[in-house]
Design an enzyme around this catalytic site. Structure first.
Site, PDB file in Angstrom:
ATOM      1  N   ARG A 225       1.415  -0.849  14.037  1.00  0.00           N
ATOM      2  CA  ARG A 225       2.505  -0.675  14.993  1.00  0.00           C
ATOM      3  C   ARG A 225       2.212  -1.477  16.258  1.00  0.00           C
ATOM      4  O   ARG A 225       1.066  -1.567  16.698  1.00  0.00           O
ATOM      5  CB  ARG A 225       2.687   0.797  15.361  1.00  0.00           C
ATOM      6  CG  ARG A 225       3.356   1.640  14.275  1.00  0.00           C
ATOM      7  CD  ARG A 225       4.822   1.279  14.142  1.00  0.00           C
ATOM      8  NE  ARG A 225       5.527   2.115  13.183  1.00  0.00           N
ATOM      9  CZ  ARG A 225       5.698   1.817  11.893  1.00  0.00           C
ATOM     10  NH1 ARG A 225       5.186   0.683  11.422  1.00  0.00           N
ATOM     11  NH2 ARG A 225       6.371   2.614  11.103  1.00  0.00           N
ATOM     12  N   HIS A 273       7.381  -8.724  11.302  1.00  0.00           N
ATOM     13  CA  HIS A 273       7.304  -7.378  10.708  1.00  0.00           C
ATOM     14  C   HIS A 273       7.606  -7.455   9.207  1.00  0.00           C
ATOM     15  O   HIS A 273       8.449  -6.738   8.667  1.00  0.00           O
ATOM     16  CB  HIS A 273       8.263  -6.411  11.390  1.00  0.00           C
ATOM     17  CG  HIS A 273       7.843  -4.985  11.242  1.00  0.00           C
ATOM     18  ND1 HIS A 273       8.022  -4.040  12.227  1.00  0.00           N
ATOM     19  CD2 HIS A 273       7.222  -4.334  10.227  1.00  0.00           C
ATOM     20  CE1 HIS A 273       7.553  -2.864  11.823  1.00  0.00           C
ATOM     21  NE2 HIS A 273       7.059  -3.030  10.611  1.00  0.00           N
TER      22      HIS A 273
END
Length: 310
Positions: A225, A273
């Site tokens: 993250r 991502h």
């Protein structure tokens, strides 16, 4: 009983999920909106739902996440209390994560990112080559993805050392736990690979103090993250030559804003991502199996502990 599919994603992706789940959950009443049917919905299948989406479902008894991480879901102050949450553990996603991790570690180990820069400069400058067994790779986070990644890296000959907040055993892998062990491991690791869940305890984990404890010249790979990393502190460590290179798949703000320093930094490799995406085909089967277990009263695998945050 009705099932609600609540996905705050693009229209094409939402349709892909709907089709995959409809096929795996044949015979089930799958809704894409709770309007007019809130009293019938007992199971919510969610992918980053908008805050408040699940608040008006009085008969909700199970929340199945389609994402591996549930930090955004748990951050919703209207999330119904007491309803079990199951996070997604997708075998295809775990395999993809191990592939990306292996690529990043190999590229850092062999200096391939440096060669890419040299190509842009038109320079021919080969450097020395170390063996895999001469490098220590620290894998932070030993859940399903961390386990698979650790074993994949070890099979390539790397000296893998795993770390988690609580003691975890993986056959053939040296593992450690606790704050003191983390600082010791960071000082030894040539490459640090982060796969930790995002919790209050891990938010901002890689700040200036933590980065300063890393081995000089080490590489950082963050596939977990963006909030794990204090971006300004990482840039300072890279600019000072404290760290050699960072491979980043996740960021504080996504998409990464135009003009952000990471885009053009010579010691940063940016991924959008995309290190490991949930595969709707295999994940739909996981959802179906979880639903069967829940209906049969069997224990649910990968049940989220709300206090721990994962």
């Amino acid at each position: 009983m009705s099932l609600l599919l609540a996905c705050d994603v693009g229209a094409d992706e939402a349709e892909t999920w709907r089709a995959a789940l409809s096929a795996a959950l044949s015979g089930e009443h799958l809704l894409t909106s709770s309007q007019g049917a809130a009293d019938d919905i007992e199971v919510a299948i969610v992918a980053n739902p908008r805050p408040g989406t699940l608040a008006g479902l009085p008969r909700l008894r199970l929340i199945q996440s389609l994402w591996a991480g549930v930090d955004r879901l748990l951050a919703d102050p209207t999330l119904p209390a007491g309803v079990p949450i199951v996070r997604m553990v997708d075998p295809a996603m775990s395999a993809a994560m191990a592939e990306t991790a292996l690529w990043a570690v190999l590229a850092l180990h062999r200096g391939f990112f440096r060669y890419a820069r040299l190509q842009g400069e038109g320079r021919w400058a080969p450097h020395g080559q170390r063996r895999a067994d001469e490098l220590v790779v620290a894998v932070l986070g030993l859940g399903q993805m961390g386990r698979g990644t650790s074993l994949r890296l070890a099979a390539q000959g790397y000296r893998v050392r795993g770390w988690s907040t609580r003691p975890t055993a993986i056959e053939g892998i040296e593992t450690h736990a606790g704050e003191a062990a983390l600082d010791t491991l960071l000082a030894q690791a040539d490459i640090v690979l982060n796969l930790l869940p995002l919790t209050p305890a891990t938010r901002g984990l890689f700040d200036a103090a933590r980065l300063a404890r890393m081995k000089p010249g080490a590489g950082l790979v963050n596939l977990a993250r963006g909030a794990h990393v204090v971006e300004a502190d990482l840039l300072a460590a890279l600019d000072a030559g404290r760290l050699r290179h960072a491979v980043l798949d996740v960021f504080q703000t996504e998409p990464l804003p135009a003009g952000h320093a990471f885009w053009s930094h010579p010691r940063v490799t940016v991924l959008p991502h995309a290190a490991a995406q949930t595969d709707p085909r295999s994940a739909a089967g996981v959802v179906a199996a979880n639903l069967q277990a829940w209906r049969a009263g069997r224990p649910l695998a990968n049940l989220v502990d709300r206090q721990r945050g994962y």
